[in-house]
Write an enzyme that holds these catalytic residues in place. Sequence first.
Site, PDB file in Angstrom:
ATOM      1  N   LYS A   9     -14.849  32.655  37.852  1.00  9.47           N
ATOM      2  CA  LYS A   9     -13.859  33.639  38.276  1.00  9.47           C
ATOM      3  C   LYS A   9     -14.513  34.774  39.088  1.00  9.47           C
ATOM      4  CE  LYS A   9     -10.796  32.647  34.322  1.00  9.47           C
ATOM      5  NZ  LYS A   9      -9.989  33.285  33.228  1.00  9.47           N
ATOM      6  N   TYR A  49      -1.372  28.781  36.552  1.00 12.14           N
ATOM      7  CA  TYR A  49      -1.014  29.464  35.309  1.00 12.14           C
ATOM      8  C   TYR A  49       0.497  29.437  35.082  1.00 12.14           C
ATOM      9  CZ  TYR A  49      -5.769  31.361  34.610  1.00 12.14           C
ATOM     10  OH  TYR A  49      -7.122  31.521  34.371  1.00 12.14           O
ATOM     11  N   ARG A 102     -18.963  33.124  27.804  1.00  8.09           N
ATOM     12  CA  ARG A 102     -18.237  34.392  27.667  1.00  8.09           C
ATOM     13  C   ARG A 102     -18.938  35.320  26.683  1.00  8.09           C
ATOM     14  NH1 ARG A 102     -12.353  31.364  27.459  1.00  8.09           N
ATOM     15  NH2 ARG A 102     -11.823  31.510  29.676  1.00  8.09           N
ATOM     16  N   ASN A 116     -13.241  37.192  31.963  1.00 10.75           N
ATOM     17  CA  ASN A 116     -14.042  36.347  31.077  1.00 10.75           C
ATOM     18  C   ASN A 116     -14.807  35.238  31.804  1.00 10.75           C
ATOM     19  OD1 ASN A 116     -11.810  34.879  31.734  1.00 10.75           O
ATOM     20  ND2 ASN A 116     -10.997  34.692  29.657  1.00 10.75           N
ATOM     21  N   HIS A 119     -13.121  29.546  33.736  1.00 11.60           N
ATOM     22  CA  HIS A 119     -11.935  28.796  33.317  1.00 11.60           C
ATOM     23  C   HIS A 119     -12.345  27.358  33.051  1.00 11.60           C
ATOM     24  CE1 HIS A 119      -7.983  26.876  33.344  1.00 11.60           C
ATOM     25  NE2 HIS A 119      -8.515  25.969  34.146  1.00 11.60           N
ATOM     26  N   GLU A 130      -4.662  20.156  37.241  1.00 11.45           N
ATOM     27  CA  GLU A 130      -5.425  21.195  37.934  1.00 11.45           C
ATOM     28  C   GLU A 130      -6.308  20.607  39.044  1.00 11.45           C
ATOM     29  OE1 GLU A 130      -7.353  23.352  34.725  1.00 11.45           O
ATOM     30  OE2 GLU A 130      -5.420  24.014  33.925  1.00 11.45           O
TER      31      GLU A 130
HETATM   32  P1  IDP Z   1      -8.215  30.376  28.482  1.00 11.49           P
HETATM   33  O1  IDP Z   1      -8.723  30.869  29.823  1.00 11.49           O
HETATM   34  O2  IDP Z   1      -9.255  30.592  27.407  1.00 11.49           O
HETATM   35  O3  IDP Z   1      -7.699  28.966  28.524  1.00 11.49           O
HETATM   36  P2  IDP Z   1      -5.419  31.262  28.458  1.00 11.49           P
HETATM   37  O4  IDP Z   1      -4.663  31.670  27.249  1.00 11.49           O
HETATM   38  O5  IDP Z   1      -5.093  29.968  29.114  1.00 11.49           O
HETATM   39  O6  IDP Z   1      -6.997  31.324  28.066  1.00 11.49           O
HETATM   40  O7  IDP Z   1      -5.262  32.450  29.500  1.00 11.49           O
HETATM   41  C1  IDP Z   1      -5.671  32.277  30.838  1.00 11.49           C
HETATM   42  C2  IDP Z   1      -6.389  33.536  31.307  1.00 11.49           C
HETATM   43  O8  IDP Z   1      -5.457  34.617  31.387  1.00 11.49           O
HETATM   44  C3  IDP Z   1      -7.486  34.046  30.364  1.00 11.49           C
HETATM   45  O9  IDP Z   1      -8.725  33.387  30.576  1.00 11.49           O
HETATM   46  C4  IDP Z   1      -7.551  35.508  30.711  1.00 11.49           C
HETATM   47  O10 IDP Z   1      -8.313  35.747  31.903  1.00 11.49           O
HETATM   48  C5  IDP Z   1      -6.083  35.829  30.995  1.00 11.49           C
HETATM   49  N1  IDP Z   1      -5.398  36.321  29.791  1.00 11.49           N
HETATM   50  C6  IDP Z   1      -5.080  35.623  28.674  1.00 11.49           C
HETATM   51  N2  IDP Z   1      -4.451  36.384  27.774  1.00 11.49           N
HETATM   52  C7  IDP Z   1      -4.377  37.631  28.321  1.00 11.49           C
HETATM   53  C8  IDP Z   1      -3.836  38.893  27.872  1.00 11.49           C
HETATM   54  O11 IDP Z   1      -3.299  39.029  26.767  1.00 11.49           O
HETATM   55  N3  IDP Z   1      -3.952  39.943  28.729  1.00 11.49           N
HETATM   56  C9  IDP Z   1      -4.540  39.826  29.967  1.00 11.49           C
HETATM   57  N4  IDP Z   1      -5.054  38.667  30.427  1.00 11.49           N
HETATM   58  C10 IDP Z   1      -4.974  37.589  29.613  1.00 11.49           C
HETATM   59 MG    MG Z   2      -6.027  28.154  29.497  1.00  8.54          MG
END
Ligand code: IDP
Ligand code: MG
Length: 138
Positions: A9, A49, A102, A116, A119, A130
């Site tokens: 990212k 997303y 991370r 973080n 992805h 994807e």
């Molecule tokens: P993942 O990346 O670990 O699969 P997901 O729940 O799929 O997590 O969320 C996608 C991305 O969206 C996360 O990696 C993070 O960058 C962002 N994200 C997830 N939850 C939140 C939140 O509560 N606030 C802000 N950004 C979030």
């Molecule tokens: Mg995810």
Amino acid sequence: MENTFFIIKPDGVRRLLVGSVINRIEHRGFTIEKLEMRQVTKEVLDQHYADLVDRPFYPDIVSYMTSGPVVIGVLRGSNIISSWRKMMGATNPTDALPGTIRGDFAHGSDDDSVENIVHGSDSPESAAREITLWFGEN
Ligand code: IDP
Ligand code: MG
């Protein structure tokens, strides 16, 4: 053997962590099938997303993910989808264990975006979807 889709990212690129992330992939022995630098568009992000577009924090994800170039790629290996998720660590860097990408390269913050570094697809269905979205058919 399976494939997964990954992103380094904008925070990972900006902080010069591309080499460190790729290093871990190579040391683990996974095959890098595709690798490319891209500037993300909102159109692609909305599809990537799709399950998050209605969440209140989605605008923060868009500004984070479009804040600079990303590196995208396809990894191949045995159980790669679950292995790569384990290498990434928990979504929120505050919860990510040391030894994970991370957990080693990011930390929690008080602002609204969750920065973080990486992805990874969360299932075979997501990986197929994807890879097609970002790289086109096959
Ligand atoms: P993942 O990346 O670990 O699969 P997901 O729940 O799929 O997590 O969320 C996608 C991305 O969206 C996360 O990696 C993070 O960058 C962002 N994200 C997830 N939850 C939140 C939140 O509560 N606030 C802000 N950004 C979030
Ligand atoms: Mg995810």
